[in-house]
Design an enzyme around this catalytic site. Structure first.
Site, PDB file in Angstrom:
ATOM      1  N   ASP A  21     -62.921 -25.950 -13.623  1.00 27.74           N
ATOM      2  CA  ASP A  21     -63.057 -27.387 -13.880  1.00 27.74           C
ATOM      3  C   ASP A  21     -64.515 -27.674 -14.239  1.00 27.74           C
ATOM      4  O   ASP A  21     -65.428 -27.193 -13.560  1.00 27.74           O
ATOM      5  CB  ASP A  21     -62.647 -28.141 -12.606  1.00 27.74           C
ATOM      6  N   ASN A  23     -65.523 -31.055 -15.065  1.00 24.81           N
ATOM      7  CA  ASN A  23     -65.879 -32.475 -14.917  1.00 24.81           C
ATOM      8  C   ASN A  23     -65.500 -33.082 -13.570  1.00 24.81           C
ATOM      9  O   ASN A  23     -65.485 -34.297 -13.406  1.00 24.81           O
ATOM     10  CB  ASN A  23     -65.262 -33.297 -16.061  1.00 24.81           C
ATOM     11  N   ASP A  25     -62.718 -33.377 -11.924  1.00 25.17           N
ATOM     12  CA  ASP A  25     -61.459 -34.093 -11.638  1.00 25.17           C
ATOM     13  C   ASP A  25     -60.438 -33.206 -10.929  1.00 25.17           C
ATOM     14  O   ASP A  25     -59.295 -33.611 -10.720  1.00 25.17           O
ATOM     15  CB  ASP A  25     -60.861 -34.692 -12.924  1.00 25.17           C
ATOM     16  N   ASP A  29     -60.337 -27.098 -17.201  1.00 29.18           N
ATOM     17  CA  ASP A  29     -60.331 -27.716 -18.533  1.00 29.18           C
ATOM     18  C   ASP A  29     -60.962 -26.778 -19.568  1.00 29.18           C
ATOM     19  O   ASP A  29     -61.448 -25.683 -19.240  1.00 29.18           O
ATOM     20  CB  ASP A  29     -61.034 -29.078 -18.502  1.00 29.18           C
ATOM     21  N   ASP A  98     -50.116 -20.842 -26.629  1.00 26.96           N
ATOM     22  CA  ASP A  98     -48.759 -20.799 -26.092  1.00 26.96           C
ATOM     23  C   ASP A  98     -47.889 -21.701 -26.966  1.00 26.96           C
ATOM     24  O   ASP A  98     -48.236 -22.860 -27.190  1.00 26.96           O
ATOM     25  CB  ASP A  98     -48.770 -21.302 -24.642  1.00 26.96           C
ATOM     26  N   GLU A 241     -41.728 -14.174 -25.273  1.00 26.84           N
ATOM     27  CA  GLU A 241     -41.240 -14.039 -23.896  1.00 26.84           C
ATOM     28  C   GLU A 241     -39.723 -13.921 -23.959  1.00 26.84           C
ATOM     29  O   GLU A 241     -39.035 -14.845 -24.397  1.00 26.84           O
ATOM     30  CB  GLU A 241     -41.640 -15.265 -23.076  1.00 26.84           C
TER      31      GLU A 241
HETATM   32  C1  NOJ Z   1     -41.568 -19.731 -19.296  1.00 26.41           C
HETATM   33  C2  NOJ Z   1     -42.912 -20.134 -18.812  1.00 26.41           C
HETATM   34  O1  NOJ Z   1     -43.694 -18.995 -18.617  1.00 26.41           O
HETATM   35  C3  NOJ Z   1     -42.696 -20.941 -17.560  1.00 26.41           C
HETATM   36  O2  NOJ Z   1     -43.886 -21.194 -16.875  1.00 26.41           O
HETATM   37  C4  NOJ Z   1     -41.969 -22.208 -17.936  1.00 26.41           C
HETATM   38  O3  NOJ Z   1     -41.634 -22.913 -16.765  1.00 26.41           O
HETATM   39  C5  NOJ Z   1     -40.696 -21.910 -18.706  1.00 26.41           C
HETATM   40  N1  NOJ Z   1     -40.857 -20.891 -19.693  1.00 26.41           N
HETATM   41  C6  NOJ Z   1     -40.201 -23.149 -19.401  1.00 26.41           C
HETATM   42  O4  NOJ Z   1     -41.065 -23.492 -20.459  1.00 26.41           O
END
Ligand code: NOJ
Length: 542
Positions: A21, A23, A25, A29, A98, A241
């Site tokens: 972090d 700042n 809060d 970040d 991501d 994934e």
């Molecule tokens: C996989 C992610 O790694 C996880 O953290 C998330 O809750 C689920 N997909 C849903 O997006």
């Protein structure tokens, strides 16, 4: 196979809420990450997989996105994000974003429109169905407990959500949806990012009416379209994934001539402590022989055709040193280094999850008030209703709950471990005074330095990246032994997975040098080699 930068790379995952972090809060970040780039450059990593930083109401900590092209104000601004990409690039670190496109948040503009009426232009961006006999359309379950269907009272139809009801699933059959996603991906690629980690990408081809969720019939067609419309011509890393993937599926995703992804995350090894067909909370003891079989199967199956990702930890998985290792003061360091050695000499791209490089441990809780994660909270309610007792539920959460991996990083032993000057969004592990980055780096047994050395070795030795793999002693109940060979060199990796001491014997192997070991004085006589608790050694053979 054409050589790419990510074949020889090590990726570091940042869960931004819990990293640093800047700042006060209480939430990590982007400026906090920028402050710590030198730390990551020192470790030697090549890329950061950044868990979501987009605008989100945080029902699932950012995995519920309400605007893909805006940064959450908790994390900073688009300027901060561009600064991070540029500053990281200067250090030869690429930012892998991501990509969460199986679902959005229910607060995304598309869903707000979609739920307005049955004939709204955005209705078909999501998956809507009529009730069946005054009930949900079918028996599909949400991964976060309960039915995967939620009734929208205004339009009197159900929408699908394979995760929380605030994460409606996008309808990938709709070409407009796909085009919106390609456009958004190109927006990020134009900013100079190094690729995408694709959240539950195996679900996008779902056929909900036939109860098909993972690995649907159109999945690979969509990925090929994505490749062509977005990153196909760029030199980026893409990792999907994919929970239920087989080695055959993995080749479809990652063989280079298929024009899909660089690699996938498979979870076969990490799910071995779960009972097949049961929820992840119903655990069983780890079968070590099976663990070895799984690794060997993946090493051999993707050799020359596809690519492996290698990991023990991420933000969804408890800390491996606590779950399958030994996190006592006596053995935590050797045990953490054992897991690192086990993985970092395999063929594939290793991923390090923040804090793994200093051997962070799980944080057991004693009451549900100490939990934050939606998955644990929903499961707690569901199991209470089903008559489980509280103690057993908390025990399952301590074993498999995701908060274990999500506690803020302790950088030093000052208040809140130097993570924040405010109140942390989730309490740190109470052991942070003894177990923190500063302490580890000063310690002569530093786990950080060990990881640094592993990464350095990968950069120096093509054998680690390209060598062939051969397992020895597959039935040994406590040793994992494998060889890697490249050109005329062979390395032998011997891992004692357990605390119990043991002996390795091989008359035909002679040691040239020790490449690395988690003990400073490992033996060199392979005719009769004694291995101490968790002792793990890599030999160059003569
Ligand atoms: C996989 C992610 O790694 C996880 O953290 C998330 O809750 C689920 N997909 C849903 O997006």
């Amino acid at each position: 196979m054409e050589k790419k930068w990510w074949h020889s790379s090590v990726v570091y995952q940042i869960y931004p809420r819990s990293f640093q972090d800047s700042n006060g809060d209480g939430v990590g970040d982007i400026q906090g990450i920028i402050q710590r780039l030198d730390y990551l450059a020192d470790l030697g990593i090549d890329a950061i997989w950044l868990s979501p930083v987009y605008q989100s109401p945080n029902d699932d900590n950012g995995y519920d996105i309400s605007d893909y092209q805006a940064i959450s104000s908790e994390f900073g601004t688009m300027d901060d994000m561009e600064e991070l990409i540029n500053e990281a690039n200067k250090l030869n670190i690429r930012i892998v974003m991501d990509l969460v496109v199986n679902h959005t948040s229910d607060e995304h503009a598309w869903f707000i429109e979609s739920s307005k009426s049955k004939d709204n232009d955005y209705r078909d961006y999501y998956i809507w169905r009529d009730a069946q006999n005054n009930d949900v359309p079918n028996e599909l379950k949400s991964i976060f407990s309960g039915s995967a269907w939620e009734l929208d009272e205004q339009t009197n139809q159900y929408y699908l959500h394979l995760y929380s009801k605030k994460q409606p699933d996008l309808n990938w059959e709709n070409p407009k949806v796909r085009n919106e996603i390609w456009e958004m991906m190109n927006f990020w690629l134009d900013k100079g990012i190094g690729g995408f980690r694709m959240d539950v990408i195996d679900l996008i081809g779902k056929v909900p009416d036939e109860l098909i969720t993972g690995n649907g019939p159109m999945l690979h067609t969509y990925l090929q379209e994505m490749h062509q419309e977005t990153f196909g011509k760029l030199d980026v890393l893409t990792v999907g994934e994919t929970w239920g993937v087989t080695t055959e599926d993995a080749k479809l995703y990652s063989a280079s001539e298929r024009n899909e992804l660089s690699m996938v995350f498979q979870f076969e090894h990490i799910s071995l402590d779960e009972q097949p067909g049961k929820p992840k909370w119903d655990t069983q003891p780890l079968d070590f022989i099976k663990l070895k079989q799984v690794f060997t199967k993946w090493q051999l199956a993707l050799d020359g055709d596809g690519w492996n990702s290698l990991f023990w930890n991420n933000h969804d998985i408890p800390r491996i040193v606590s779950s399958w290792g030994n996190d006592s003061p006596q053995y935590r360091r050797v045990s953490a280094k054992m897991f690192a050695t086990f993985l970092h000499f395999l063929k594939g791209t290793p991923y390090i999850y923040q804090g793994e490089e200093i051997g962070l441990t799980n944080t057991p809780i004693s009451s549900i008030d100490e939990a934050n994660d939606i998955e644990s909270l929903n499961m707690y309610k569901e199991r209470l209703n089903e008559g489980y007792n509280k103690k057993d539920i908390i025990q399952s959460i301590n074993k498999k709950g995701r908060d274990n991996a999500r506690r803020p990083i302790p950088w030093d032993d000052s208040l809140n471990g130097g993570f924040t000057t405010g109140t942390p969004w989730l309490a740190l592990n109470p052991n942070y005074k003894e177990l923190n980055v500063k302490e580890d780096r000063q310690n002569k047994e530093s786990i950080f330095n060990y990881y640094k050395e592993l990464i350095r070795l990968r950069k120096e030795h093509d054998l680690i990246v390209w060598g062939s793999y051969k397992e020895l002693l597959p039935n040994d109940p406590q040793l994992f032994v494998y060889e890697r060979s490249y050109q005329d060199e062979t390395w032998l990796i011997i891992i004692n997975f357990y605390e119990k001491a043991t002996i390795y014997k091989n008359q035909d192997q002679k040691v040239d040098t020790i490449i690395i070991s988690n003990y400073s004085d490992s033996g060199k006589n392979l005719e009769q080699l004694s291995l101490r608790p968790f002792e793990s050694v890599v030999y160059k053979l003569d």
